[in-house]
Enzyme design. Structure first.
Site, PDB file in Angstrom:
ATOM      1  N   ASP A 101      32.266 -25.158 -11.965  1.00 55.58           N
ATOM      2  CA  ASP A 101      33.780 -25.011 -11.700  1.00 55.58           C
ATOM      3  C   ASP A 101      34.138 -23.661 -11.788  1.00 55.58           C
ATOM      4  OD1 ASP A 101      34.375 -27.804 -11.407  1.00 55.58           O
ATOM      5  OD2 ASP A 101      34.043 -28.165 -13.619  1.00 55.58           O
ATOM      6  N   SER A 144      30.948 -13.168 -13.838  1.00 58.11           N
ATOM      7  CA  SER A 144      31.895 -12.306 -12.856  1.00 58.11           C
ATOM      8  C   SER A 144      33.282 -12.936 -12.784  1.00 58.11           C
ATOM      9  CB  SER A 144      31.213 -12.528 -11.550  1.00 58.11           C
ATOM     10  OG  SER A 144      30.172 -11.751 -11.229  1.00 58.11           O
ATOM     11  N   LYS A 170      28.108 -13.729   0.500  1.00 60.75           N
ATOM     12  CA  LYS A 170      27.244 -12.897   0.229  1.00 60.75           C
ATOM     13  C   LYS A 170      27.013 -11.655   1.205  1.00 60.75           C
ATOM     14  CE  LYS A 170      23.593 -13.327  -2.662  1.00 60.75           C
ATOM     15  NZ  LYS A 170      23.625 -13.852  -3.851  1.00 60.75           N
ATOM     16  N   LYS A 187      33.204 -15.222  -3.179  1.00 61.18           N
ATOM     17  CA  LYS A 187      32.668 -14.526  -4.025  1.00 61.18           C
ATOM     18  C   LYS A 187      30.919 -14.481  -4.052  1.00 61.18           C
ATOM     19  CE  LYS A 187      32.927 -12.309  -8.266  1.00 61.18           C
ATOM     20  NZ  LYS A 187      31.909 -11.286  -7.664  1.00 61.18           N
ATOM     21  N   HIS A 234      36.223 -20.965   2.733  1.00 65.42           N
ATOM     22  CA  HIS A 234      37.559 -20.599   2.254  1.00 65.42           C
ATOM     23  C   HIS A 234      38.270 -21.616   1.443  1.00 65.42           C
ATOM     24  CE1 HIS A 234      37.069 -17.249   5.611  1.00 65.42           C
ATOM     25  NE2 HIS A 234      36.710 -16.657   4.396  1.00 65.42           N
ATOM     26  N   LYS A 239      27.071 -23.239  -5.746  1.00 61.97           N
ATOM     27  CA  LYS A 239      26.607 -22.794  -7.156  1.00 61.97           C
ATOM     28  C   LYS A 239      28.345 -22.946  -7.882  1.00 61.97           C
ATOM     29  CE  LYS A 239      24.425 -19.241  -7.333  1.00 61.97           C
ATOM     30  NZ  LYS A 239      23.755 -17.781  -7.236  1.00 61.97           N
TER      31      LYS A 239
HETATM   32  N1  GLU Z   1      24.591 -12.333  -7.204  1.00 56.83           N
HETATM   33  C1  GLU Z   1      24.715 -13.143  -8.360  1.00 56.83           C
HETATM   34  C2  GLU Z   1      24.481 -14.676  -7.524  1.00 56.83           C
HETATM   35  O1  GLU Z   1      23.573 -14.606  -6.670  1.00 56.83           O
HETATM   36  C3  GLU Z   1      26.139 -12.995  -8.734  1.00 56.83           C
HETATM   37  C4  GLU Z   1      27.216 -13.271  -7.874  1.00 56.83           C
HETATM   38  C5  GLU Z   1      28.621 -13.067  -8.409  1.00 56.83           C
HETATM   39  O2  GLU Z   1      28.703 -12.558  -9.603  1.00 56.83           O
HETATM   40  O3  GLU Z   1      29.677 -13.075  -7.638  1.00 56.83           O
HETATM   41  O4  GLU Z   1      24.971 -15.611  -8.165  1.00 56.83           O
END
Ligand code: GLU
Length: 467
Positions: free
Chosen positions: A98, A360, A105, A69, A63, A93
């Protein structure tokens, strides 16, 4: 279930990188753990009236930035360990490229082929409802996206469910990877695969690296093998081919194929649709099983399916000199060590497949700004270019054709801006981790982890730890 504890594998790589940073051990432990783990089970009524109990997870790893995300996966491999590992990878990632999110997940443990479309819709809507009830979804809380086994369709169901129960003006930003008509963004579907291409392209520009691998710089003429022709694998392969590389091998569920002469991707996709698999494709030979192609002769190997595909068992036989990790966690830590010893260049997942979450991020920005990229500036840009071109015409006595004007005076629309933002992100991040690699004399994976830990850690340091 796999023999490899995935979260442990991710943490091993984290620990190795942690030693190259200045952070306190306690802070590093805090960075590693998952902040919130939600495990839910719920019933759904099938079309025939029977009831199935469904198991699902959502993990918010960190957080330090909000919202968190990460995608939602539908697969029988889904379990708590996998979801935690993937959520952690999302944190690192996002930091590497950035993108200002914490990692998360989700996963639903189902075999999609056993459910009808309406059953899948009910499962997705009920899962969304569970997330809402537990405060695990929202444009400022936690924002899911597609992953293995999910696509824009499921994201549309998620948004529709969320919107029915929320008056949030930013509701559209509760999920990304949506259909364009529901607030999605152009280029999101292709984004992960396109990002994989940008990353491999950039790595192949490095003369020193290419020399030590005995390869020429650039993509032109390099051969590659792709494992998995899902959304990521297909778009990565397609972009690699457009960029001048030759696809010589492919693996899918039913087996793998190889052809030195090269495989026509469009024809193969058509064949796959008609035959429900790739084996038997004309002009290529069938290998003994799906994983055999991982050991085939090629310059670049792109695992674009699931985790733990390159292990200590097959790593000694891998012939590729470059491994482009399009999937999350395709290489176990032992396999990584073996490949490194063999001198291979591993372009790690925590950088290479970040294109999806990058776009995204653009989608989420579009949703909370309530305006499409390019809407304000495109025409203004085009008119400015036209004025410049007309001055050039006056002073040079040269008249531009309509076609030339169309190309030269084109302003950036959503698709162009997204693509250029993605390219910029992947190239800047590659060079950033490459610098870290040189400074610390480590491989690219450790470098990406060091870069991520430094970014996340500095935020934790500023936040302070509250009693
Ligand atoms: N599932 C994708 C990943 O593993 C995209 C995640 C997203 O766009 O939030 O990076």
């Amino acid at each position: 279930m796999s023999d490899y504890k995935f979260f442990e594998q991710v943490n091993k790589a984290f620990d190795k990188a942690g030693e190259h940073t200045k952070f306190d051990k306690g802070l590093l432990s805090q960075m590693k753990i998952c902040n919130d783990v939600l495990h839910v089970t719920f019933p759904i009524e099938k079309d025939d009236g029977t009831i199935d109990v469904i198991e699902a997870w959502r993990v918010e790893h960190s957080h330090h930035k909000l919202p968190t995300k990460g995608g939602i996966r539908y697969s029988m491999t889904v379990n708590e360990d996998e979801t935690m590992a993937l959520a952690a990878l999302m944190t690192y990632k996002c930091a590497v490229v950035d993108v200002p999110f914490g990692g998360a997940k989700g996963g639903i443990k189902i075999d999609k082929s056993k459910y009808s479309e309406s059953e899948l819709e009910r499962i997705t809507r009920r899962y969304t409802f569970e997330l809402m009830k537990k405060d695990f979804i929202g444009p400022g809380i936690d924002v899911p996206a597609p992953d293995y086994g999910t696509s824009a369709k499921e994201m549309g169901w998620i948004l529709d469910t969320f919107r029915q129960m929320s008056t949030d003006i930013n509701a559209e930003g509760c999920v990304t990877g949506k259909p364009i008509s529901m607030g999605g963004i152009r280029g999101r579907t292709e984004a992960t695969g396109r990002g994989v291409y940008f990353g491999i392209y950039e790595a192949c520009q490095n003369r020193e690296d290419m020399k030590s691998l005995g390869l020429n710089p650039g993509l032109e003429g390099k051969t590659f093998v792709v494992q998995g022709l899902g959304n990521v694998g297909y778009h990565a392969a397609n972009n690699m081919i457009q960029g001048g590389a030759k696809m010589v091998g492919v693996a899918e569920m039913d087996g793998s194929i190889y052809s030195e002469k090269g495989i026509d991707l469009d024809k193969l996709m058509q064949y796959k649709k008609e035959n429900n698999g790739i084996t038997g494709f004309e002009g290529s030979k069938d290998l003994e099983n799906s994983s055999a192609v991982l050991e085939a002769e090629c310059d670049i190997l792109i695992p674009a399916a699931l985790e733990n595909q390159i292990t200590e068992k097959n790593a000694p036989n891998v012939k590729a000199k470059i491994i482009g990790e399009a999937a999350n966690g395709p290489t176990t830590s032992e396999a990584h060590r073996i490949l490194k010893e063999k001198g291979a260049l591993i372009i790690p997942d925590n950088y290479l497949n970040a294109g999806g979450v990058t776009v995204s991020y653009f989608e989420w920005l579009k949703n909370i700004q309530h305006v499409r990229f390019g809407r304000m500036g495109k025409r203004f840009e085009e008119n400015s270019y036209k004025k410049i071109l007309s001055v050039i015409e006056t002073i040079s006595d040269r008249k531009f054709t309509e076609k030339e004007l169309g190309v030269l005076a084109k302003g950036g629309g959503e698709a162009e801006l997204v693509d250029s933002g993605l390219e910029e992100t992947m190239i800047i991040a590659y060079n950033e981790i490459n610098e870290v690699r040189k400074t610390h004399n480590v491989d690219l994976r450790t470098a990406a982890f060091i870069s991520a830990i430094n970014k996340v850690g500095s935020i934790y340091n500023q936040m302070g730890i509250f009693p």
